[in-house]
Each structure stands twice: as C-alpha cells, then as structure tokens.
Design a protein around this motif. Structure first.
Motif, short mmCIF file in Angstrom:
data_model
loop_
_atom_site.label_atom_id
_atom_site.label_comp_id
_atom_site.label_asym_id
_atom_site.label_seq_id
_atom_site.Cartn_x
_atom_site.Cartn_y
_atom_site.Cartn_z
N ILE A 1 0.84 -1.20 0.00
CA ILE A 1 0.00 0.00 0.00
C ILE A 1 0.87 1.24 0.00
O ILE A 1 0.60 2.20 -0.74
N LEU A 2 1.93 1.24 0.81
CA LEU A 2 2.86 2.39 0.81
C LEU A 2 3.44 2.61 -0.58
O LEU A 2 3.56 3.76 -1.03
N PHE A 3 3.81 1.53 -1.26
CA PHE A 3 4.36 1.67 -2.61
C PHE A 3 3.31 2.25 -3.55
O PHE A 3 3.62 3.12 -4.38
N ALA A 4 2.07 1.78 -3.45
CA ALA A 4 1.00 2.29 -4.31
C ALA A 4 0.79 3.78 -4.08
O ALA A 4 0.53 4.54 -5.02
N ILE A 5 0.93 4.22 -2.84
CA ILE A 5 0.77 5.65 -2.53
C ILE A 5 1.98 6.43 -3.03
O ILE A 5 1.83 7.46 -3.69
N ALA A 6 3.18 5.92 -2.75
CA ALA A 6 4.41 6.62 -3.16
C ALA A 6 4.53 6.72 -4.68
O ALA A 6 5.01 7.72 -5.21
N SER A 7 4.05 5.70 -5.38
CA SER A 7 4.13 5.71 -6.85
C SER A 7 2.92 6.39 -7.48
O SER A 7 2.77 6.40 -8.69
N ARG A 8 2.07 6.93 -6.62
CA ARG A 8 0.88 7.69 -7.02
C ARG A 8 -0.15 6.85 -7.77
O ARG A 8 -0.96 7.38 -8.52
N GLN A 9 -0.11 5.54 -7.58
CA GLN A 9 -1.21 4.70 -8.06
C GLN A 9 -2.43 5.00 -7.22
O GLN A 9 -3.57 4.86 -7.68
#
Length: 110
Positions: A22-30
């Motif tokens: 989830i953090l990656f999805a937020i950081a990558s702006r998905q």
C-alpha cells in the motif's frame, strides 16, 4: 484497481507485505492524494487476509500519517500539501534526511 499479492510462504508477515504494498502504491501515485482506499471487505476478498489484519494495516498507515480515516466514509490518502507539507514519519527518513528529497525528485521526474 491495484492488485495486492500476499505470499503465504514468505518469511515476511502478511500484514507487513500488505503495508509495504500500500505504501508503494501511494508513493508511486497509483493511489494519489485524496484517493479512497479499498474497504477491508474488498481487500479481504482480494488477498485472503482477515479483515482484522487489514484494519491493523490501515491503523498503522494512519499512525504513520499516510492516510486519514473518516468515520462512515472510508480511508483516504493524505495530501501532504494540504497538511502543510508534513512528511510521512519514517525511521529510514529520520536516519537519512536527504533520502526524502531523492525519492520526491524521482517521483516528480516520473
């Protein structure tokens, strides 16, 4: 919808796997600022995790300052600009303050 995959045979706990994804999805702006995260029921169906595990992950994200829980509405990605530029609390970023700038610049370049 972003697909999260939990590896049951991993040494990494399932809640940690989901948190990081989830953090990656937020950081990558998905999941951009203001985006409503999937409900615990939706994620339970997708990942096979118990809803209590997903609730725990959402609480951790809220404690880290990444999301806001709005009673009766859902969990939303925080907008750091509206929050006065508040940064996500991270022990790694505390140890390496320049890392935040590098990550932000990389995301902006993308």
């Amino acid at each position: 919808m972003v697909q999260f995959h939990i590896q049951s045979d991993s040494d990494i706990p399932a809640s940690t796997q989901l948190y990081n994804q989830i953090l990656f999805a937020i950081a990558s702006r998905q999941f951009p600022p203001g985006h409503r995260l999937p409900s615990t029921r939706q994620l339970a169906m997708q990942t096979g995790l118990h809803r209590n595990t997903i609730s725990k992950v959402y609480r951790q994200l809220e404690e880290a300052g990444v999301v806001d829980a709005q009673a009766g509405s859902g969990i939303y990605v925080r907008d750091p600009i509206q929050d006065g530029g508040a940064k996500v609390k991270s022990p790694v970023l505390d140890q390496h303050p320049e890392a935040y700038k590098v990550v932000q610049q990389s995301l902006d370049d993308l």
